[in-house]
Design a protein around this motif. Structure first.
Motif, PDB file in Angstrom:
ATOM      1  N   LEU A  76      -1.536  13.272   6.427  1.00  0.00           N
ATOM      2  CA  LEU A  76      -0.711  12.352   5.647  1.00  0.00           C
ATOM      3  C   LEU A  76      -0.861  10.922   6.167  1.00  0.00           C
ATOM      4  O   LEU A  76      -0.960  10.710   7.378  1.00  0.00           O
ATOM      5  CB  LEU A  76       0.762  12.765   5.720  1.00  0.00           C
ATOM      6  CG  LEU A  76       1.109  14.147   5.163  1.00  0.00           C
ATOM      7  CD1 LEU A  76       2.584  14.463   5.427  1.00  0.00           C
ATOM      8  CD2 LEU A  76       0.813  14.221   3.668  1.00  0.00           C
ATOM      9  N   SER A  77      -0.880   9.963   5.269  1.00  0.00           N
ATOM     10  CA  SER A  77      -0.917   8.557   5.673  1.00  0.00           C
ATOM     11  C   SER A  77       0.492   8.113   6.037  1.00  0.00           C
ATOM     12  O   SER A  77       1.460   8.470   5.355  1.00  0.00           O
ATOM     13  CB  SER A  77      -1.472   7.680   4.545  1.00  0.00           C
ATOM     14  OG  SER A  77      -0.671   7.784   3.379  1.00  0.00           O
ATOM     15  N   CYS A  78       0.619   7.349   7.125  1.00  0.00           N
ATOM     16  CA  CYS A  78       1.941   6.980   7.621  1.00  0.00           C
ATOM     17  C   CYS A  78       2.042   5.492   7.932  1.00  0.00           C
ATOM     18  O   CYS A  78       1.071   4.877   8.397  1.00  0.00           O
ATOM     19  CB  CYS A  78       2.264   7.759   8.896  1.00  0.00           C
ATOM     20  SG  CYS A  78       2.345   9.540   8.681  1.00  0.00           S
ATOM     21  N   LYS A  95       0.845  -1.184   0.000  1.00  0.00           N
ATOM     22  CA  LYS A  95       0.000   0.000   0.000  1.00  0.00           C
ATOM     23  C   LYS A  95       0.883   1.238   0.000  1.00  0.00           C
ATOM     24  O   LYS A  95       1.886   1.299   0.709  1.00  0.00           O
ATOM     25  CB  LYS A  95      -0.896   0.008   1.244  1.00  0.00           C
ATOM     26  CG  LYS A  95      -1.742   1.260   1.389  1.00  0.00           C
ATOM     27  CD  LYS A  95      -2.557   1.218   2.668  1.00  0.00           C
ATOM     28  CE  LYS A  95      -3.324   2.530   2.853  1.00  0.00           C
ATOM     29  NZ  LYS A  95      -4.130   2.529   4.103  1.00  0.00           N
ATOM     30  N   GLN A  96       0.524   2.221  -0.821  1.00  0.00           N
ATOM     31  CA  GLN A  96       1.336   3.431  -0.881  1.00  0.00           C
ATOM     32  C   GLN A  96       0.985   4.371   0.269  1.00  0.00           C
ATOM     33  O   GLN A  96      -0.150   4.827   0.395  1.00  0.00           O
ATOM     34  CB  GLN A  96       1.155   4.179  -2.200  1.00  0.00           C
ATOM     35  CG  GLN A  96       2.093   5.384  -2.310  1.00  0.00           C
ATOM     36  CD  GLN A  96       1.860   6.224  -3.542  1.00  0.00           C
ATOM     37  OE1 GLN A  96       0.742   6.673  -3.769  1.00  0.00           O
ATOM     38  NE2 GLN A  96       2.903   6.446  -4.332  1.00  0.00           N
ATOM     39  N   TYR A  97       1.969   4.634   1.105  1.00  0.00           N
ATOM     40  CA  TYR A  97       1.807   5.593   2.196  1.00  0.00           C
ATOM     41  C   TYR A  97       2.541   6.876   1.834  1.00  0.00           C
ATOM     42  O   TYR A  97       3.513   6.865   1.083  1.00  0.00           O
ATOM     43  CB  TYR A  97       2.382   5.022   3.497  1.00  0.00           C
ATOM     44  CG  TYR A  97       1.578   3.891   4.087  1.00  0.00           C
ATOM     45  CD1 TYR A  97       0.525   4.133   4.966  1.00  0.00           C
ATOM     46  CD2 TYR A  97       1.881   2.565   3.767  1.00  0.00           C
ATOM     47  CE1 TYR A  97      -0.208   3.086   5.516  1.00  0.00           C
ATOM     48  CE2 TYR A  97       1.147   1.513   4.313  1.00  0.00           C
ATOM     49  CZ  TYR A  97       0.107   1.791   5.189  1.00  0.00           C
ATOM     50  OH  TYR A  97      -0.622   0.755   5.727  1.00  0.00           O
ATOM     51  N   TYR A 156       5.638  11.417  13.795  1.00  0.00           N
ATOM     52  CA  TYR A 156       4.468  10.665  13.333  1.00  0.00           C
ATOM     53  C   TYR A 156       3.187  11.471  13.556  1.00  0.00           C
ATOM     54  O   TYR A 156       2.357  11.608  12.643  1.00  0.00           O
ATOM     55  CB  TYR A 156       4.395   9.338  14.084  1.00  0.00           C
ATOM     56  CG  TYR A 156       3.148   8.522  13.813  1.00  0.00           C
ATOM     57  CD1 TYR A 156       3.051   7.718  12.679  1.00  0.00           C
ATOM     58  CD2 TYR A 156       2.061   8.566  14.690  1.00  0.00           C
ATOM     59  CE1 TYR A 156       1.913   6.972  12.425  1.00  0.00           C
ATOM     60  CE2 TYR A 156       0.924   7.818  14.443  1.00  0.00           C
ATOM     61  CZ  TYR A 156       0.850   7.030  13.315  1.00  0.00           C
ATOM     62  OH  TYR A 156      -0.284   6.301  13.070  1.00  0.00           O
ATOM     63  N   ASN A 157       3.043  12.016  14.746  1.00  0.00           N
ATOM     64  CA  ASN A 157       1.844  12.801  15.064  1.00  0.00           C
ATOM     65  C   ASN A 157       1.754  14.049  14.200  1.00  0.00           C
ATOM     66  O   ASN A 157       0.655  14.478  13.810  1.00  0.00           O
ATOM     67  CB  ASN A 157       1.842  13.182  16.540  1.00  0.00           C
ATOM     68  CG  ASN A 157       1.602  11.985  17.442  1.00  0.00           C
ATOM     69  OD1 ASN A 157       0.958  11.007  17.046  1.00  0.00           O
ATOM     70  ND2 ASN A 157       2.123  12.026  18.662  1.00  0.00           N
ATOM     71  N   ALA A 205       6.395   3.872  -1.115  1.00  0.00           N
ATOM     72  CA  ALA A 205       6.098   5.102  -0.389  1.00  0.00           C
ATOM     73  C   ALA A 205       6.305   6.341  -1.263  1.00  0.00           C
ATOM     74  O   ALA A 205       6.994   6.304  -2.286  1.00  0.00           O
ATOM     75  CB  ALA A 205       6.968   5.205   0.857  1.00  0.00           C
ATOM     76  N   LYS A 206       5.727   7.443  -0.813  1.00  0.00           N
ATOM     77  CA  LYS A 206       5.963   8.722  -1.461  1.00  0.00           C
ATOM     78  C   LYS A 206       7.176   9.414  -0.849  1.00  0.00           C
ATOM     79  O   LYS A 206       7.986  10.013  -1.550  1.00  0.00           O
ATOM     80  CB  LYS A 206       4.735   9.632  -1.316  1.00  0.00           C
ATOM     81  CG  LYS A 206       4.849  10.957  -2.064  1.00  0.00           C
ATOM     82  CD  LYS A 206       3.550  11.748  -1.988  1.00  0.00           C
ATOM     83  CE  LYS A 206       3.656  13.039  -2.798  1.00  0.00           C
ATOM     84  NZ  LYS A 206       2.385  13.834  -2.721  1.00  0.00           N
ATOM     85  N   CYS A 207       7.312   9.287   0.470  1.00  0.00           N
ATOM     86  CA  CYS A 207       8.394   9.971   1.183  1.00  0.00           C
ATOM     87  C   CYS A 207       8.974   9.069   2.262  1.00  0.00           C
ATOM     88  O   CYS A 207       8.233   8.364   2.952  1.00  0.00           O
ATOM     89  CB  CYS A 207       7.865  11.267   1.805  1.00  0.00           C
ATOM     90  SG  CYS A 207       9.062  12.182   2.810  1.00  0.00           S
ATOM     91  N   LEU A 208      10.286   9.106   2.436  1.00  0.00           N
ATOM     92  CA  LEU A 208      10.963   8.377   3.503  1.00  0.00           C
ATOM     93  C   LEU A 208      11.338   9.360   4.607  1.00  0.00           C
ATOM     94  O   LEU A 208      11.847  10.450   4.328  1.00  0.00           O
ATOM     95  CB  LEU A 208      12.223   7.690   2.981  1.00  0.00           C
ATOM     96  CG  LEU A 208      12.066   6.800   1.741  1.00  0.00           C
ATOM     97  CD1 LEU A 208      13.395   6.105   1.427  1.00  0.00           C
ATOM     98  CD2 LEU A 208      10.961   5.791   1.926  1.00  0.00           C
ATOM     99  N   PHE A 209      11.083   8.960   5.845  1.00  0.00           N
ATOM    100  CA  PHE A 209      11.465   9.780   6.988  1.00  0.00           C
ATOM    101  C   PHE A 209      12.677   9.168   7.655  1.00  0.00           C
ATOM    102  O   PHE A 209      12.744   7.961   7.861  1.00  0.00           O
ATOM    103  CB  PHE A 209      10.314   9.873   7.988  1.00  0.00           C
ATOM    104  CG  PHE A 209      10.679  10.558   9.277  1.00  0.00           C
ATOM    105  CD1 PHE A 209      11.074  11.885   9.288  1.00  0.00           C
ATOM    106  CD2 PHE A 209      10.656   9.860  10.484  1.00  0.00           C
ATOM    107  CE1 PHE A 209      11.437  12.521  10.471  1.00  0.00           C
ATOM    108  CE2 PHE A 209      11.007  10.478  11.673  1.00  0.00           C
ATOM    109  CZ  PHE A 209      11.397  11.821  11.666  1.00  0.00           C
TER     110      PHE A 209
END
Length: 238
Positions: free
Chosen positions: A112-114, A83-85, A104-105, A150-154
């Motif tokens: 945003l989905s995480c 699933k794309q987050y 995260y919060n 994913a769209k973005c990596l944290f």
């Protein structure tokens, strides 16, 4: 360095007397050795022809040779669709759980989905907040599959850690947005403010960076991180 043993070095010295033995650290020296006293460091220098540290600070502190870690792109067939987050983080607590939770919060509050998967969190520090508090390390191919979808990596590097990170390389190789507190990426030709958001404190993170990101992300990666470059470096130096 996690594979190093006196028995192994003696074996190679006996059976390949013309060979060169190089020890490489892919994490902080103190973390890998469990100790960093002068006796332990001098022992390494006596056993090996060269010692490579992935951190410039470690190289200067202990008198080792600096060279960043390498990375090979995984074949697409080994990855599975997930699933794309909007934002994905997979990592260990390492004393960072409060900062991880705050980030995260912040992302969730912005809509945003995480997908946050965190291991080694003490039972008393776990909450029913949407973060997955796991007891086992996620298999590498599964971890990379989540990142690839994913769209973005944290990224939140641990205290005292510097140097090129795997998450930084993964974002570039797989063309993902990156939110990180590791400034090392600015030393590469791949640093683009529209793709990378740097922060010092979690409070500085701007979630709109993910929402406003371009549809097509391409760092135009040229293979700079390949382990082949590591072998070339060792040949040139030893």
């Amino acid at each position: 360095s996690s594979w190093y043993s006196d028995h192994l070095t003696k074996y190679f010295r006996k059976n390949t007397p013309q060979g060169k033995l190089i020890l490489r650290f892919s994490d902080m020296v103190v973390k890998e050795l469990r100790r960093s006293d002068e006796r332990a460091i001098n022992k390494l220098k006596g056993l090996f022809d060269g010692v490579i540290a992935y951190s410039q600070e470690d190289a200067e502190t202990f008198g080792f040779t600096y060279h960043s870690v390498g990375y090979s792109k995984l074949k697409e067939g080994l990855l599975t669709p997930k699933k794309q987050y909007d934002v994905v983080f997979v990592g260990a607590d390492k004393g960072r759980i409060d900062k991880i939770r705050n980030a995260y919060n912040k992302f969730r509050s912005a809509g945003l989905s995480c997908y946050f998967y965190v291991i080694l969190v003490k039972e008393e520090d776990r909450k029913d907040d949407g973060i997955i508090y796991a007891d086992k390390v996620m298999p590498f191919c599964e971890y990379l599959s989540y990142e690839n979808s994913a769209k973005c990596l944290f990224e939140l590097v641990q205290e005292g850690s510097t140097g090129r990170t795997y998450r930084m390389m993964e974002s570039i190789i797989y063309n993902k947005l990156l939110i990180t507190n590791c400034p090392e990426i600015k030393e590469t030709e791949y640093y683009k403010p529209e793709y990378v958001q740097l922060f010092e404190d979690v409070s500085e993170i701007d979630p709109s960076f993910v929402k406003k990101a371009p549809d097509n992300i391409n760092y135009c990666y040229k293979g700079d991180f390949s382990p082949i470059r590591d072998l070339e470096f060792i040949e040139a130096n030893w």
